[in-house]
Scaffold this active site. Structure first.
Site: not given
Ligand code: NAD
Length: 305
Positions: A76-77, A106, A181, A256
């Site tokens: 999740l975000p 994260t 992390k 973030k």
């Molecule tokens: P993203 O925004 O693409 O995806 C998050 C998803 O969660 C979205 O599709 C959103 O609709 C969904 N969501 C939000 N609230 C929700 C809820 N209550 N119920 C169901 N779904 C819900 O983000 P991401 O890039 O996939 O990142 C996800 C996590 O991973 C974050 O915490 C980010 O910091 C971490 N992360 C991301 C990366 C990267 O390169 N993108 C790398 C390492 C870690």
């Protein structure tokens, strides 16, 4: 702390996945490709449609996702989404005791600890398992999982980690995965800024960035940013710097993580002047409208415009 090479005893047949964004969808897809059924839920219709097209069983709520599954993964975000799902919406109360919960977003380690504490009180096995490796790593199944919680639970979850990643580290008790992390990403930001700053100084004094990078890479200045991710355009063909800083790890996500690191430093009264400077540089980049560029684009702010 160590690298895990094997382990895991649970035979997983069905997994629940909540949060099918840039990271979650390819992670869930790798589970599906390993012949494990996936129950999927996301608030976004587009994400649900993509999950459906890939063959996941899309569900209309988080509560439906957890029916008859062996493990639940959340990606999740932010803090709010994790707290909402597990605490406010009461998902923990509905989770069966023999399933394992892997929370891979994260988030603030304090939130992780709070949710894990509640899970423990209810006899639910829960791990905080944030990842490193980005969207590419999620697609290729080469993520690094940095895990906090009970070590015995990590052994149970290992088969899933091995499908989605190739390195698993145990950092310690609940919340430790998040802390490790954030430490890693603060250091990453610091050496990326330091690398960009140093190459720019060499170039401003007439050096070739390729030759300078090669010298520093093989000397005591060598670091991951120089070796794998050179921020100067044209030094490494495959790096985001040579592709208009597209793809990779976005400035918005780096900011973030640096904000979370700042909270962690404040909570623990840690002195982090380098972390603060790096955060300010990323804040500037985001304010300039570069939130969608790769984090090595910090190089731009050291060059003549
Ligand atoms: P993203 O925004 O693409 O995806 C998050 C998803 O969660 C979205 O599709 C959103 O609709 C969904 N969501 C939000 N609230 C929700 C809820 N209550 N119920 C169901 N779904 C819900 O983000 P991401 O890039 O996939 O990142 C996800 C996590 O991973 C974050 O915490 C980010 O910091 C971490 N992360 C991301 C990366 C990267 O390169 N993108 C790398 C390492 C870690």
């Amino acid at each position: 702390m160590g690298e895990k090479s094997s382990g895991g005893s649970l035979k997983m047949k069905k997994v629940g996945f909540i949060g099918l964004g840039n990271m979650g969808l390819p992670m869930a897809n790798n589970i599906l490709k390993a012949d494990i059924e996936v129950n999927a839920f996301d608030l976004s219709k587009e994400a649900m449609q993509r999950a459906d097209e890939l063959g996941m069983k899309t569900k209309s709520s988080a509560s439906e996702v957890i029916e008859n599954i062996d493990a639940l993964i959340t990606m999740l975000p932010n803090d709010k989404a994790v707290e909402n799902i597990f605490l406010k919406e009461g998902l923990l109360e509905k989770i069966s005791k023999n399933m394992i919960v892997i929370e891979s977003s994260t988030i603030n380690p304090e939130v992780s600890k709070k949710v894990s504490k509640k899970a423990k009180e209810m006899n639910i096995s829960m791990l905080d398992a944030p990842v490193s490796g980005g969207v590419k790593g999620a697609e290729l199944g080469t993520l690094t999982f940095i895990v906090g919680g009970e070590e015995a639970d990590l052994e149970k979850a290992a088969p899933l980690f091995k499908i989605m990643g190739d390195k698993i580290f145990y950092a310690g008790k609940a919340g430790s995965g998040q802390i490790a992390k954030l430490c890693n990403n603060m250091l990453l930001a610091i050496h990326m800024c330091g690398t960009a700053e140093t190459i720019a100084m060499g170039v401003n004094n007439g050096l070739d960035p390729i030759i300078l990078s090669e010298i520093m890479k093989n000397s005591s200045g060598g670091n991951w940013s120089l070796e794998k991710y050179n921020p100067f355009p044209g030094v490494m063909k495959e790096a985001p710097a040579s592709n208009n800083y597209s793809g990779g790890f976005l400035n918005s996500l780096m900011l973030k993580d640096l904000n979370l690191a700042k909270e962690l430093a404040n909570q623990s009264k840690s002195n982090t002047p380098m972390g603060r400077l790096a955060r300010e540089l990323y804040e500037e980049l985001n304010n300039q409208g570069f939130e969608g560029l790769d984090f090595s684009s910090v190089q731009q702010n050291y060059l003549d415009k």
